[in-house]
Design a protein around this motif. Structure first.
Motif: not given
Ligand SMILES: [Zn+2]
Length: 306
Positions: A164-165, A215-216, A267-268, A296-298
């Motif tokens: 899972v990415l 990412f956040q 990434y979470t 988040a996916i992008d």
């Protein structure tokens, strides 16, 4: 000024009798079949839907449903979206479904999507945080989990755990956290109930063991176009944790047994929508969740392998 919680003896953790008394007070307010399963059924024409487990509680039986993108390919990264770990957090469930309905097709050929939109259906119906055993599924993502809700999701993701990415787990922070669920938790565990604040706005929970600030930030920026971001309180905190960037706090996900730690995704994030704000409508809350998922996916796809 605090009224004792109506179940149990202050300072003494609940036993079976108190848990039974708590359970007897829970009322079904809405239908998982009518509000959630029906929406999932409507997606079956475009997505693969599987039953990944079943929860049997008293006379009721809840199928646990996962949605996958069609054309799942071994060479594509996997993205995991979870909602309704806390059943009362309505926009987590309906935001996940809105993402699938309106946006999932955008990722065809770029990612394998796995969505578990309502992990705790009994609590969805009772607008509650716990399962019928007075267990919080979102402290129970651990080996030999005492929560069937958590154990089922762990079985679902086990084959993909290291592939899972990105995993985004959709939640809300509500006024009832302060008025009901925190006092109930303190009573259940025989601890004093400490008054706290509920932040007015959206925020995210990053992983203190694997922080991903850029990412956040990307997710916060996307959500800020839909709803307002929670400010820090007078202590520079949100619900007792240091605000490390606008709208971002951190928890040790695995140590706490939180859903967002259920895979080894790079990434979470955990979203926290505030539905009780006078400035937010239910539609806006669902849209904020869907916007967070897309951002988040992008970000994860753009930075995969970086
Ligand atoms: Zn929650």
């Amino acid at each position: 000024m605090t009224t004792p919680y109506p179940i149990g003896t202050p300072g003494t953790p609940w036993g079976p009798a108190e848990k039974a008394a708590w359970l007897a007070r829970q009322v079904k307010h809405r239908s998982y079949a009518d509000e959630v399963q029906s929406k999932i059924d409507a997606l079956r024409a475009r997505f693969d839907v599987t039953e990944y487990g079943r929860l049997d509680y008293a006379s009721e039986s809840y199928p646990l449903l996962a949605i996958r993108s069609r054309g799942w390919r071994e060479d594509l990264p996997i993205v995991l979206v979870t909602g309704g770990v806390h059943g009362y957090e309505t926009s987590g469930v309906h935001g996940a479904l809105q993402f699938v309905d309106l946006h999932a097709a955008d990722y065809e050929g770029r990612a394998n999507l796995l969505i578990a939109p309502c992990i705790s259906p009994w609590a969805y119906e009772r607008i509650h945080r716990w399962n019928p055993d007075a267990i919080d599924p979102n402290r129970s993502f651990r080996e030999n989990s005492p929560a069937g809700e958590s154990a089922a999701l762990m079985r679902l993701v086990a084959p993909y755990r290291d592939r899972v990415l990105m995993h985004i787990d959709l939640h809300e922070t509500t006024d009832t956290d302060e008025s009901e669920f925190r006092p109930a938790l303190a009573a259940r565990d025989g601890k004093p109930s400490e008054p706290g604040e509920i932040p007015d706005g959206f925020y995210l929970v990053d992983d203190s063991e694997n922080p991903q600030p850029a990412f956040q930030q990307a997710v916060i920026e996307a959500v800020a176009k839909v709803t307002h971001i929670a400010p820090a309180d007078a202590k520079g905190e949100i619900i007792g944790s240091e605000v490390v960037a606008p709208g971002v706090i951190r928890y040790p996900l695995r140590k706490l047994g939180l859903c967002a730690g259920v895979t080894s995704a790079h990434y979470t994030t955990t979203t926290e929508v505030y539905p009780d704000s006078p400035r937010a409508t239910p539609e806006q809350c669902n849209a904020a969740q869907a916007a967070a998922v897309c951002a988040a996916i992008d970000y994860a796809l753009a930075h995969a392998g970086a």
